[in-house]
Enzyme design. Sequence first.
Site, PDB file in Angstrom:
ATOM      1  N   ASP A  60     -15.423  24.933 -11.662  1.00 45.69           N
ATOM      2  CA  ASP A  60     -15.684  24.796 -13.102  1.00 45.69           C
ATOM      3  C   ASP A  60     -14.496  25.186 -13.981  1.00 45.69           C
ATOM      4  O   ASP A  60     -14.661  25.371 -15.183  1.00 45.69           O
ATOM      5  CB  ASP A  60     -16.890  25.675 -13.473  1.00 45.69           C
ATOM      6  CG  ASP A  60     -18.211  25.012 -13.104  1.00 45.69           C
ATOM      7  OD1 ASP A  60     -18.457  23.889 -13.579  1.00 45.69           O
ATOM      8  OD2 ASP A  60     -18.986  25.617 -12.342  1.00 45.69           O
ATOM      9  N   GLU A  65     -13.149  27.401 -21.961  1.00 45.01           N
ATOM     10  CA  GLU A  65     -13.726  28.157 -23.085  1.00 45.01           C
ATOM     11  C   GLU A  65     -14.479  29.406 -22.641  1.00 45.01           C
ATOM     12  O   GLU A  65     -14.489  30.421 -23.339  1.00 45.01           O
ATOM     13  CB  GLU A  65     -14.718  27.257 -23.843  1.00 45.01           C
ATOM     14  CG  GLU A  65     -15.652  28.023 -24.741  1.00 45.01           C
ATOM     15  CD  GLU A  65     -16.636  27.164 -25.503  1.00 45.01           C
ATOM     16  OE1 GLU A  65     -17.458  26.479 -24.882  1.00 45.01           O
ATOM     17  OE2 GLU A  65     -16.574  27.189 -26.728  1.00 45.01           O
ATOM     18  N   ASP A  66     -15.104  29.325 -21.478  1.00 44.03           N
ATOM     19  CA  ASP A  66     -15.974  30.419 -21.070  1.00 44.03           C
ATOM     20  C   ASP A  66     -15.226  31.680 -20.656  1.00 44.03           C
ATOM     21  O   ASP A  66     -15.829  32.736 -20.497  1.00 44.03           O
ATOM     22  CB  ASP A  66     -16.892  29.941 -19.927  1.00 44.03           C
ATOM     23  CG  ASP A  66     -17.871  28.892 -20.435  1.00 44.03           C
ATOM     24  OD1 ASP A  66     -18.420  29.096 -21.527  1.00 44.03           O
ATOM     25  OD2 ASP A  66     -18.056  27.878 -19.753  1.00 44.03           O
ATOM     26  N   ARG A  85     -17.619  31.770 -11.124  1.00 40.63           N
ATOM     27  CA  ARG A  85     -16.646  31.497 -12.182  1.00 40.63           C
ATOM     28  C   ARG A  85     -15.783  32.724 -12.540  1.00 40.63           C
ATOM     29  O   ARG A  85     -14.887  32.622 -13.375  1.00 40.63           O
ATOM     30  CB  ARG A  85     -17.368  30.963 -13.430  1.00 40.63           C
ATOM     31  CG  ARG A  85     -18.157  29.670 -13.136  1.00 40.63           C
ATOM     32  CD  ARG A  85     -18.477  28.901 -14.386  1.00 40.63           C
ATOM     33  NE  ARG A  85     -17.260  28.593 -15.130  1.00 40.63           N
ATOM     34  CZ  ARG A  85     -17.236  28.123 -16.363  1.00 40.63           C
ATOM     35  NH1 ARG A  85     -18.374  27.886 -16.992  1.00 40.63           N
ATOM     36  NH2 ARG A  85     -16.098  27.886 -16.975  1.00 40.63           N
ATOM     37  N   HIS A 160     -25.825  27.293 -23.075  1.00 38.34           N
ATOM     38  CA  HIS A 160     -25.083  28.235 -23.914  1.00 38.34           C
ATOM     39  C   HIS A 160     -25.509  28.103 -25.379  1.00 38.34           C
ATOM     40  O   HIS A 160     -26.042  27.055 -25.786  1.00 38.34           O
ATOM     41  CB  HIS A 160     -23.575  27.924 -23.854  1.00 38.34           C
ATOM     42  CG  HIS A 160     -22.894  28.316 -22.580  1.00 38.34           C
ATOM     43  ND1 HIS A 160     -22.131  27.440 -21.844  1.00 38.34           N
ATOM     44  CD2 HIS A 160     -22.832  29.511 -21.920  1.00 38.34           C
ATOM     45  CE1 HIS A 160     -21.632  28.062 -20.780  1.00 38.34           C
ATOM     46  NE2 HIS A 160     -22.041  29.314 -20.814  1.00 38.34           N
ATOM     47  N   CYS A 247     -16.187  23.301 -24.557  1.00 38.17           N
ATOM     48  CA  CYS A 247     -15.955  23.962 -23.258  1.00 38.17           C
ATOM     49  C   CYS A 247     -14.546  23.776 -22.718  1.00 38.17           C
ATOM     50  O   CYS A 247     -14.074  24.593 -21.930  1.00 38.17           O
ATOM     51  CB  CYS A 247     -16.892  23.410 -22.189  1.00 38.17           C
ATOM     52  SG  CYS A 247     -18.512  23.023 -22.754  1.00 38.17           S
TER      53      CYS A 247
END
Length: 254
Positions: A60, A65-66, A85, A160, A247
């Site tokens: 991923d 962004e995460d 992640r 999210h 994202c």
Amino acid sequence: MPVAITRQLSPSITRCELTHLEREAIDVERALAQHRRYEHTLEVLGYEVLSLPAEADLPDCVFVEDTAVVVDELAVITRPGAVSRRAETAAVAEVLAQRRPLVRIEAPGTLDGGDVLRVGRRVFVGLTGRTNEDGVAQLRGALAPFGYTVTVVAVEGCLHLKSAVTQVAPDTVLLNRAWVDSSTFAELETIDVDPAEPSAANTLMVDGAALVAAAYPRTAARLAKAGLLLVRLDMSELAKAEGALTCCSILLND
Ligand code: CIR
């Protein structure tokens, strides 16, 4: 010059995390082309794009962004809610360390950047399967000294907070009120997604325009009617990985 941090698509994207979607075959070549177009669009809009290399064992990692929440004063390196992640943050932290003081979310806190919506000095944080109360408290502690207020928002039915609501203009958000309590955003103008397009709320606001997914023409028509300048992008393959427009980048106003 404003900077956009992006990250290349991992060949293992086909093993990405999925929460609300059934697994569908991802056309990796097509996904790569869509991602290149996304980066190119940011360049055309005036961003210096820092495109980090992918890692084969981080499916991923394109959803950069995460991994961080960046404001002018500092960068908060997250601790993503999905264990698969967590290792994504290292490469992003390395780049951000050259531009901002870093603060890190520590265990037992979890926080995904996709749950953090900043509108000026107001920061809204979604409590989701990825972001917990401890993560929110740590983020609040990091941002409070700089005058940011952090408001916790309940999110239901999507991955999210920013699957349910994003900023489309300085004082306006686009939202799906089935997934997020719209009264939270009462001080702002709101535009609803078209009821036939529940996943349309994720747009990426850039200076003077909003990037929208081509899959949601009815919502785009609503935004155009509100006077917004739109750039439509085909994100179909990344959408199969439960990713959307915000994202794929971290934007810095440098
Ligand atoms: C995940 O489930 O973590 C990825 N497949 C999608 C992450 C999308 N990121 C975002 O909305 N900020």
